[in-house]
Scaffold this motif. Sequence first.
Motif, PDB file in Angstrom:
ATOM      1  N   GLU A   9       0.853  -1.183   0.000  1.00  0.00           N
ATOM      2  CA  GLU A   9       0.000   0.000   0.000  1.00  0.00           C
ATOM      3  C   GLU A   9       0.889   1.234   0.000  1.00  0.00           C
ATOM      4  O   GLU A   9       2.061   1.170   0.375  1.00  0.00           O
ATOM      5  N   TYR A  10       0.336   2.353  -0.438  1.00  0.00           N
ATOM      6  CA  TYR A  10       1.096   3.594  -0.457  1.00  0.00           C
ATOM      7  C   TYR A  10       1.170   4.165   0.953  1.00  0.00           C
ATOM      8  O   TYR A  10       0.256   4.007   1.756  1.00  0.00           O
ATOM      9  N   THR A  47       7.203   7.207  -5.580  1.00  0.00           N
ATOM     10  CA  THR A  47       6.527   5.949  -5.924  1.00  0.00           C
ATOM     11  C   THR A  47       5.913   5.309  -4.694  1.00  0.00           C
ATOM     12  O   THR A  47       4.764   4.856  -4.718  1.00  0.00           O
ATOM     13  N   ARG A  48       6.672   5.258  -3.626  1.00  0.00           N
ATOM     14  CA  ARG A  48       6.179   4.655  -2.389  1.00  0.00           C
ATOM     15  C   ARG A  48       4.950   5.385  -1.848  1.00  0.00           C
ATOM     16  O   ARG A  48       4.025   4.771  -1.313  1.00  0.00           O
ATOM     17  N   LYS A  49       4.898   6.694  -2.013  1.00  0.00           N
ATOM     18  CA  LYS A  49       3.775   7.482  -1.514  1.00  0.00           C
ATOM     19  C   LYS A  49       2.571   7.462  -2.453  1.00  0.00           C
ATOM     20  O   LYS A  49       1.479   7.875  -2.067  1.00  0.00           O
ATOM     21  N   GLY A  50       2.788   7.036  -3.710  1.00  0.00           N
ATOM     22  CA  GLY A  50       1.689   6.983  -4.657  1.00  0.00           C
ATOM     23  C   GLY A  50       1.586   8.171  -5.575  1.00  0.00           C
ATOM     24  O   GLY A  50       0.635   8.261  -6.369  1.00  0.00           O
ATOM     25  N   SER A  53       1.872   6.266  -9.582  1.00  0.00           N
ATOM     26  CA  SER A  53       1.151   5.045  -9.251  1.00  0.00           C
ATOM     27  C   SER A  53       1.771   3.828  -9.928  1.00  0.00           C
ATOM     28  O   SER A  53       2.408   3.924 -10.976  1.00  0.00           O
ATOM     29  N   LEU A  56       0.025  -2.748  -7.289  1.00  0.00           N
ATOM     30  CA  LEU A  56       0.430  -3.242  -5.975  1.00  0.00           C
ATOM     31  C   LEU A  56       0.051  -4.720  -5.816  1.00  0.00           C
ATOM     32  O   LEU A  56      -0.961  -5.149  -6.350  1.00  0.00           O
TER      33      LEU A  56
END
Length: 326
Positions: A9-10, A47-50, A53, A56
């Motif tokens: 998940e972000y 990327t990790r935070k979204g 996108s 996942l």
Amino acid sequence: MTKRIQFREYGGPEVMECIDFMILNPSWGEVQIENKAIGVNYIDIYTRKGLYSTNLPSGLGTEAAGVVKKVGPGVDFFFPGDRVVYAQAPLGAYSSIHNVPANKLVHLPNTISFQEAAAVFLKGLTVFYLLYQTYKVKPNEVFLFHAAAGGVGYIACQWSKLLEAKMIATVGSESKATLAKEAGAWETINYRKEDVFERVLNLTNGSKVNVVYDSVGQKTWESSLDCLSPRGLMVSFGNSSGPVTGVNLSILNEKGSLFVTRPSINSYISNYASLKYAADKLFSMIAKGLIKVDVPKEQIFPLSSVKQAHQALEARKTSKSLLLIP
């Protein structure tokens, strides 16, 4: 099986986990790399935070240096044992082994270590396209570059000196100002103590600059525009303080018929010929000692400590580059 950083998940650094991952044999046109050093870049945080996108669960990271382990069908330019580096791979470089398209790899000269390569490759390619292609910086030209003690900025300081240009470097501390100046910046501005716009006016005798390179984003957007001379170019290539949104185009008119671009490396280094050309240019400068690569020991983390690496980068506690070691 390989060790791999994954997120389901972000969110913050806590969403990343180190897992055992079944790595497949390389497919057509792919090369399997045993990573020796992995580059940590701010785009990984986006990327990790979204902000960017992806499907996942996902791996993370696009840059690493290592040794060819296997080659897939259709690959005739790389062989097991070759030293290589990559910076535009599919997500998943935060791993001990990663499959990468052959056209995203270049051979790594023996004179450059795996750690040096992973610390410099993406950042060096970025500086190349920014200073040569997005806007061609000229000798003696004064320009503004934000976050100049970070990974991209530190290389830009050195490269601007080679171009005999005058880089005004913004930094967040006196120690980072010293670092930028030693690397090649013409002048520095400590944005925590000084007004960036007023200092730019003073340094340019009121004429301001033709180009601003800004990886900070939201916090520096308007002040960056203020620093531009009429018909100047705003190069917004990052969002470390958050993305620039809701832009009123009339502000570009009001501030002098300004131009704005939001470039990315994939638009400039878009095929193997352009990758090889930029890599050769970068490696040549490193080999001649014109660009120096230095990673502070405290910024080299084991792969399992990826959360601490991201926390340090987001907290602006770092300079130069960060690495993960599988």
